[in-house]
Design an enzyme around this catalytic site. Structure first.
Site, PDB file in Angstrom:
ATOM      1  N   GLY A  80      -4.687 -26.921  43.534  1.00 48.03           N
ATOM      2  CA  GLY A  80      -4.546 -26.356  42.202  1.00 48.03           C
ATOM      3  C   GLY A  80      -3.334 -25.443  42.131  1.00 48.03           C
ATOM      4  O   GLY A  80      -2.811 -24.984  43.154  1.00 48.03           O
ATOM      5  N   GLY A 129      -7.595 -28.769  45.447  1.00 43.21           N
ATOM      6  CA  GLY A 129      -7.800 -29.566  44.237  1.00 43.21           C
ATOM      7  C   GLY A 129      -7.455 -31.029  44.417  1.00 43.21           C
ATOM      8  O   GLY A 129      -7.997 -31.897  43.716  1.00 43.21           O
ATOM      9  N   GLU A 152      -8.807 -22.755  51.244  1.00 42.48           N
ATOM     10  CA  GLU A 152      -8.944 -21.656  50.285  1.00 42.48           C
ATOM     11  C   GLU A 152      -9.183 -20.296  50.928  1.00 42.48           C
ATOM     12  O   GLU A 152      -8.783 -19.271  50.369  1.00 42.48           O
ATOM     13  CB  GLU A 152     -10.070 -21.978  49.294  1.00 42.48           C
ATOM     14  CG  GLU A 152      -9.727 -23.059  48.280  1.00 42.48           C
ATOM     15  CD  GLU A 152      -9.831 -24.477  48.840  1.00 42.48           C
ATOM     16  OE1 GLU A 152      -9.476 -25.410  48.110  1.00 42.48           O
ATOM     17  OE2 GLU A 152     -10.277 -24.646  49.992  1.00 42.48           O
ATOM     18  N   ASP A 160     -13.656 -25.050  46.829  1.00 42.18           N
ATOM     19  CA  ASP A 160     -14.331 -25.365  45.576  1.00 42.18           C
ATOM     20  C   ASP A 160     -14.221 -26.861  45.282  1.00 42.18           C
ATOM     21  O   ASP A 160     -14.345 -27.684  46.174  1.00 42.18           O
ATOM     22  CB  ASP A 160     -13.786 -24.484  44.441  1.00 42.18           C
ATOM     23  CG  ASP A 160     -12.320 -24.729  44.125  1.00 42.18           C
ATOM     24  OD1 ASP A 160     -11.563 -25.178  45.005  1.00 42.18           O
ATOM     25  OD2 ASP A 160     -11.909 -24.452  42.966  1.00 42.18           O
TER      26      ASP A 160
END
Length: 354
Positions: A80, A129, A152, A160
């Site tokens: 992301g 992501g 992360e 996530d």
């Protein structure tokens, strides 16, 4: 990227920019993440484009299967666009970050529930992501060049995009190692973790596409046969299962760190040194989230991700971790807690009330 694509008409989704391009290739709907200078990092326009076009193709009888890849030579997707999310947080607009994650997780859920074959070409860098838009697909192809990670904890966040769902189901404690270290693994390890189906040669994309045009619903075995076998070694995680399963057992991150540092295996000690550099808050919350994910559906994990995202958006470690890793690039984050042993249990549990 395939070299036989020059004769295709690549276009943005209607009303969207060129962050993601699409083409109809016979019975295939082709999706190309198209921010190569950022290793195709997913900004908000990319997410919105993907959701619109994937939803349209799900209802389009002309499209029998979807194939995802990334522009450029470096990989599918670096994750992301967390630098933009940090700017939102620092600007006093954490709700923008939460809105981004809500939209991103909706795309992850769409990929997981897609009514047609969804094939992901996971060559090169596939992180964060990038895992979310590929590993939930129905056919996940990695290569000898794949470097897959959920990194992360390095930036004061947590794995996530529903990634904890497969990691919680991975053999032994291999998923725990990957989640808590944030370290990348190769294609064979991605298969072992349940994040991919088969390793194929990096130069086999044209052969794979040729097969899929003929057989849009081809399975992993057929694709592997058409692609040929790469010279990828055995999974590293499998070779290290003894200390991984021993050290990462249980629910206490401080105990896990102590076991790693005291283990006679040098690889365990190295993992311990790595985990000790990560955000202690991130490590403690990630372990709790991973353990909870073991009894959850993917949809429940994505809902948990959104609650945690709201917590992390305003936690100092997220802005600081992104600063140290991606903005100033000094790689010396100043975390809120000195070590995982300093993170109060109540603070970990409160993170899930986001």
């Amino acid at each position: 990227m395939s070299h036989g694509d020059d004769d295709l008409s690549w276009e943005p989704a209607p009303g969207h920019g060129p962050e993601v391009l699409y083409a109809v290739d016979g019975p295939l709907g082709r999706v190309r993440l198209n921010r190569p200078r950022a290793i195709n990092a997913l900004d908000r326009p990319s997410i919105d484009s993907l959701h619109q076009q994937l939803a349209a193709w799900a209802a389009d009888d002309r499209v029998a299967a979807v194939v995802l890849d990334g522009a450029g030579e470096r990989g599918l997707c670096a994750g992301g666009d967390v630098r933009a999310l940090r700017e939102s947080v620092l600007g006093g607009r954490p709700e923008e970050a939460v809105d981004y994650w809500r939209a991103e997780y909706a795309v992850n859920a769409l990929v997981a529930s897609y009514p047609k074959p969804y094939v992901a070409w996971m060559d090169g860098i596939v992180m964060g992501g990038g895992v979310g838009v590929s590993a939930h697909g129905s056919l996940r192809l990695v290569t000898e060049r794949t470097r897959l990670a959920m990194p992360e904890v390095i930036i004061g966040f947590f794995p996530d995009v529903g990634g904890l769902h497969p990691l919680a189901q991975a053999p032994g404690e291999t998923g725990t190692h990957v989640a808590l270290t944030g370290e990348p693994v190769g294609g064979a390890d991605a298969v072992l973790l349940g994040l991919a189906d088969v390793v194929v040669p990096a130069d086999a994309q044209d052969r794979v596409l040729e097969l899929l045009r003929d057989r849009p619903d081809a399975g992993a075995a057929e694709v592997a046969e058409a692609a040929g076998r790469p010279g990828d070694g055995p999974p590293w995680l499998a070779a290290h299962r003894s200390w991984i399963d021993r050290c990462y057992a249980g629910d206490d991150a401080a105990v896990i760190l102590q076991r790693l540092s005291e283990d006679p295996d040098p690889a365990a000690q190295e993992a311990g040194r790595t985990v000790a550099t990560r955000s202690p808050f991130s490590v403690a919350v990630t372990l709790e989230a991973l353990r909870r994910a073991a009894t959850m559906t993917l949809e429940e994990v994505l809902a948990q991700d959104l609650r945690l995202g709201a917590t992390f958006a305003t936690h100092p470690d997220f802005a600081e971790g992104v600063r140290a890793q991606l903005v100033d690039k000094d790689r010396t984050p100043r975390w809120t807690h000195g070590s995982v042993a300093d993170v109060p249990r109540q603070e970990v549990l409160a993170a899930f009330d986001g």
